[in-house]
Design a protein around this motif. Structure first.
Motif, PDB file in Angstrom:
ATOM      1  N   ARG A 130       0.855  -1.205   0.000  1.00  0.00           N
ATOM      2  CA  ARG A 130       0.000   0.000   0.000  1.00  0.00           C
ATOM      3  C   ARG A 130       0.879   1.239   0.000  1.00  0.00           C
ATOM      4  O   ARG A 130       0.622   2.199  -0.716  1.00  0.00           O
ATOM      5  N   SER A 134       1.290   3.948  -2.932  1.00  0.00           N
ATOM      6  CA  SER A 134       0.510   5.116  -2.528  1.00  0.00           C
ATOM      7  C   SER A 134       0.781   6.331  -3.407  1.00  0.00           C
ATOM      8  O   SER A 134       1.930   6.650  -3.710  1.00  0.00           O
ATOM      9  N   PRO A 135      -0.279   7.029  -3.819  1.00  0.00           N
ATOM     10  CA  PRO A 135      -0.075   8.228  -4.629  1.00  0.00           C
ATOM     11  C   PRO A 135       0.554   9.369  -3.817  1.00  0.00           C
ATOM     12  O   PRO A 135       1.137  10.285  -4.383  1.00  0.00           O
ATOM     13  N   LEU A 136       0.431   9.312  -2.489  1.00  0.00           N
ATOM     14  CA  LEU A 136       0.967  10.400  -1.665  1.00  0.00           C
ATOM     15  C   LEU A 136       2.432  10.190  -1.312  1.00  0.00           C
ATOM     16  O   LEU A 136       3.255  11.079  -1.460  1.00  0.00           O
ATOM     17  N   TRP A 137       2.760   8.998  -0.788  1.00  0.00           N
ATOM     18  CA  TRP A 137       4.143   8.788  -0.374  1.00  0.00           C
ATOM     19  C   TRP A 137       4.788   7.561  -0.991  1.00  0.00           C
ATOM     20  O   TRP A 137       5.823   7.115  -0.534  1.00  0.00           O
ATOM     21  N   LYS A 141       5.840   5.901  -8.172  1.00  0.00           N
ATOM     22  CA  LYS A 141       5.898   7.023  -9.108  1.00  0.00           C
ATOM     23  C   LYS A 141       7.359   7.399  -9.395  1.00  0.00           C
ATOM     24  O   LYS A 141       7.739   7.611 -10.547  1.00  0.00           O
ATOM     25  N   PRO A 155      -3.235   5.537  -9.562  1.00  0.00           N
ATOM     26  CA  PRO A 155      -3.504   4.984  -8.224  1.00  0.00           C
ATOM     27  C   PRO A 155      -4.154   3.611  -8.359  1.00  0.00           C
ATOM     28  O   PRO A 155      -5.339   3.448  -8.108  1.00  0.00           O
ATOM     29  N   LEU A 157      -4.480   0.777  -6.880  1.00  0.00           N
ATOM     30  CA  LEU A 157      -5.327   0.098  -5.887  1.00  0.00           C
ATOM     31  C   LEU A 157      -6.690   0.766  -5.736  1.00  0.00           C
ATOM     32  O   LEU A 157      -7.594   0.206  -5.139  1.00  0.00           O
ATOM     33  N   GLY A 158      -6.834   1.986  -6.284  1.00  0.00           N
ATOM     34  CA  GLY A 158      -8.092   2.688  -6.106  1.00  0.00           C
ATOM     35  C   GLY A 158      -8.978   2.697  -7.342  1.00  0.00           C
ATOM     36  O   GLY A 158     -10.044   3.277  -7.327  1.00  0.00           O
TER      37      GLY A 158
END
Lengths: 308, 414
Positions: A130, A134-137, A141, A155, A157-158
């Motif tokens: 996860r 994660s797109p945030l951390w 990417k 993203p 997983l979403g």
């Protein structure tokens, strides 16, 4: 005819069997039977169990409320299984073939490294992936960025279109060590004489693998396929840790295990329904039973024993 | 010489064994509050009732209902049960797991609205002592607002302009929220801004008596308003979980966090920037504002408790102004439901509380009665709201889907 001496009853067999039979009966057979029994009951208004026969199964298979969820879960289970069969097991076989050949150095190290994720907790694996995705951390990417492919990042997983595939691949990554070890053990069990004889007859490496080694490890292929099937249709933990019991987005990662959990225990404001939950568990049991019987009669019986 | 220390060591053990007879275990989903109960609330109770030992034993929020049900069935649950609002607890009462507390002294300190979430449909039995409500709204990064020269929006139009400015600037994510866990989209999105469109109680009660549906009027408008958020959500919001969003905001990566007052304690501890809050802004031209002031948490007595007397003493203490003040201040953002006048020291919590006097209060639309059937209305709203934000359903489709689910079993809507 000389009088035959009757053999004494082999009590030692009882001694050896009893512990296993007892433990297996108490912790596996009895709960399984009781769960199948519960699936034939329903709770009335006062919370009493009432026998309803196969009514729960009929509701599950025909009602607009339950049937689409059930078929969605079964379909997703088959997708999960298909991805494991087409990705995990071939890669496991390839790794085993590489690790059984003499040309690679540090085979023990690779073997250990590849097998390590298998013994880690699914919760840990789910949480790590996860974070990675994660797109945030996440670092996914950045890693794509190294190759100039940052625009490919999604993203995963979403998104409904990719969540199930992403989770299947995480599971493949974790468990590829199991088929690898089984294949490796089988490959190492093949006597060298056979391979040497083939070599002398002029067979190439490719030919030796497909004509000599692969037919000899066919029983293992069957066992790996069965293990994958049972494991995938019993799966629950990875989906639960990465996506939660709602198996989002929009039930695109919902499998029988999460469907069962939500029904049996309830979720948020929806109260649990133990009898319907047991019915879903019954369906899971029947599917797995069918798969295993198919293997036993369709595959294992046809295998020829080859004396080596 | 040797035996003395051993004897002395035994004393607390013996005392502990005596106290054990009066030991209360509290079941709760608020595992975030463990420290507050242990260090603040329980010691204050013990100052008056030193003989009753209290243990706060929480479970993870998502598992609470399931775990509690299993424990109650098995007779292994604690003495005091933290009550979810409405049907979850009503179900426990009807199954005989919670007892009626009509005769509890101090219950007169709660208004009928406060008790509405833990009362039988005919109003004859109250089964939990109301503890707190939470208020929905938007928390913002005040430093970011100052930096960009922004001010709190008064209408929804101003709100959208504000989001556009933050987006154009690019240094902050305009709205920090993910749809991965689904409930945020419904709870912090739909139920947060919705009351302004369906006129609070008027719309909510209309759903219950069947005079309005989810796919028309205010409810449809609320879904449409939610859809306007899409361009302003955090990058990759489809895979952003609730904790991801919380961390992202407190790390200063975002400007506005759609949420509720329950975040205050956590955010105060995590964020090192100034924070402010504004209520969901009504559409331009609408004079009245509506907020979701949701009755969220209460405490009841396990019918199977062997320590019922001590448990009732604790519940009675929970009706006092001492508890109200202690709890509301220890947990800023959880506002007491009692009629005691209390002082709040936390400015952010005070800000949320102040909206009660300027806006009309309501509770979440799906909690009373509507989540009784199958499909469950609350879960349907999670799914539909998340799909609107993920772009897989239009507001109209989502509204129709929710309405169909409700019509499937709820007679007044058929």
């Amino acid at each position: 005819m000389p009088p035959r001496r009757r053999k004494p009853f082999p009590f030692h067999i009882l001694v050896f069997l009893t512990p296993a039979v007892l433990i297996y009966t108490i912790f596996m057979v009895y709960p399984l039977i009781d769960s199948l029994r519960l699936g034939l009951f329903s709770l009335n208004d006062t919370g009493r169990e009432v026998f309803v026969g196969l009514d729960n199964y009929r509701t599950l298979l025909t009602s607009d409320l339950w049937a689409p969820r059930l078929w969605n879960a079964i379909r997703n289970n088959f997708v999960l299984f298909a991805i494991h069969m087409s990705v995990q097991n071939p890669i496991g076989l390839l790794l085993a073939a590489l690790l059984s050949s003499q040309i690679i150095r540090g085979r023990a190290l690779f073997r250990t490294l590849i097998f390590t994720p298998t013994i880690l907790s699914v919760v840990l694996i789910g949480f790590s992936w996860r974070l990675i995705l994660s797109p945030l951390w996440g670092i996914a990417k950045d890693i794509l960025g190294i190759f100039g492919l940052e625009s490919l990042y999604r993203p995963w997983l979403g998104l409904e279109s990719s969540a199930l595939v992403a989770i299947s691949l995480i599971s493949v990554w974790q468990y590829v060590g199991v088929p690898m070890l089984l294949f490796l053990a089988a490959l190492l069990g093949i006597p060298d004489e056979l391979i040497e004889a083939a070599r002398i007859d002029g067979a190439t490496g490719w030919g030796v693998f497909w004509r000599i080694k692969f037919p000899l490890i066919l029983p293992t292929v069957g066992i790996v396929a069965t293990l994958t099937f049972v494991g995938n249709f019993n799966a629950f933990d990875l989906i639960y840790t990465t996506q939660g019991a709602l198996a989002g987005p929009n039930f695109s990662t919902d499998i029988l295990g999460t469907f069962f959990f939500r029904t049996f225990f309830g979720i948020q404001l929806q109260l649990g329904n133990p009898t319907m939950g047991a019915t879903i568990a019954g369906v899971m049991f029947l599917i797995i039973l069918a798969g295993v019987l198919l293997y036993l009669f369709g595959w294992q019986r046809r295998l020829q024993r080859i004396e080596l | 010489m040797r035996t003395r220390p051993i004897l002395i060591m035994l004393v607390p053990l013996i005392l502990g064994a005596v106290a054990l007879a009066q030991s209360l275990v509290i079941e709760s989903w608020r595992n975030d509050d463990l420290v507050i109960w242990r260090d603040t609330i329980i010691p204050a109770f013990n100052a008056q009732f030193p003989d009753i030992e209290v243990v706060f034993a929480p479970t993870a929020p998502a598992e609470y209902n399931a775990v509690l049900n299993s424990k109650l069935e098995a007779g292994a649950a604690g003495d005091l049960i933290t009550c979810r609002p409405f049907d979850t607890s009503l179900g426990l009462f009807e199954a005989g797991h919670l007892v009626s507390i009509n005769d509890l002294p101090g219950l007169e300190n709660f208004s009928s609205v406060a008790k509405s979430a833990w009362i039988t449909d005919d109003g004859s039995h109250v089964f939990c002592v109301p503890m707190a409500s939470v208020i929905h709204g938007f928390i913002y990064n005040a430093d970011a607002f100052t930096e960009l020269g922004l001010s709190e929006p008064l209408t929804n139009e101003e709100f959208l302009e504000l989001l556009e400015i933050i987006k154009q600037d690019g240094s902050y994510a305009p709205l920090v929220m993910g749809t991965n866990d689904q409930w945020e989209a419904a709870t912090m999105g739909f139920q947060n801004i919705g009351p302004n469109y369906w006129k609070g109680e008027e719309g909510r009660l209309g759903l219950i008596d069947g005079s309005i549906g989810y796919n028309e009027g205010g409810f449809l408008k609320a879904f449409e308003a939610l859809a306007t958020w899409v361009p302003y959500l955090t990058d990759g919001y489809q895979a952003v979980t609730y904790p991801d969003a919380q961390n992202s905001f407190t790390l200063g990566l975002g400007a506005i966090y759609p949420s509720g007052s329950w975040e205050i304690a956590g955010f105060n501890a995590q964020a090192d920037f100034a924070m402010g809050a504004f209520p969901p802004p009504p559409p331009a031209g609408q004079e009245v504002c509506y907020i979701s002031d949701h009755t969220d948490i209460a405490m009841g007595l396990n019918a199977a408790s062997p320590n019922a007397e001590a448990a009732l003493t604790f519940l009675e203490w929970m009706t006092t102004s001492e508890f109200a003040e202690l709890y509301s201040n220890a947990l800023p953002g959880f506002f007491t439901l009692s009629s005691h006048a209390i002082e709040l020291t936390d400015p952010l919590a005070q800000e949320f509380l102040s909206w009660r006097s300027i806006c009309e209060s309501t509770i979440r639309s799906s909690y009373q009665i509507l989540s009784r059937g199958n499909p469950n209305n609350e879960n349907d709203l999670w799914n539909a709201s998340a799909q609107i934000l993920n772009g897989t359903l239009t507001p109209q489709e989502a509204a129709d889907q929710v309405q169909q689910g409700l019509e499937a079993w709820y007679e007044p809507q058929q």
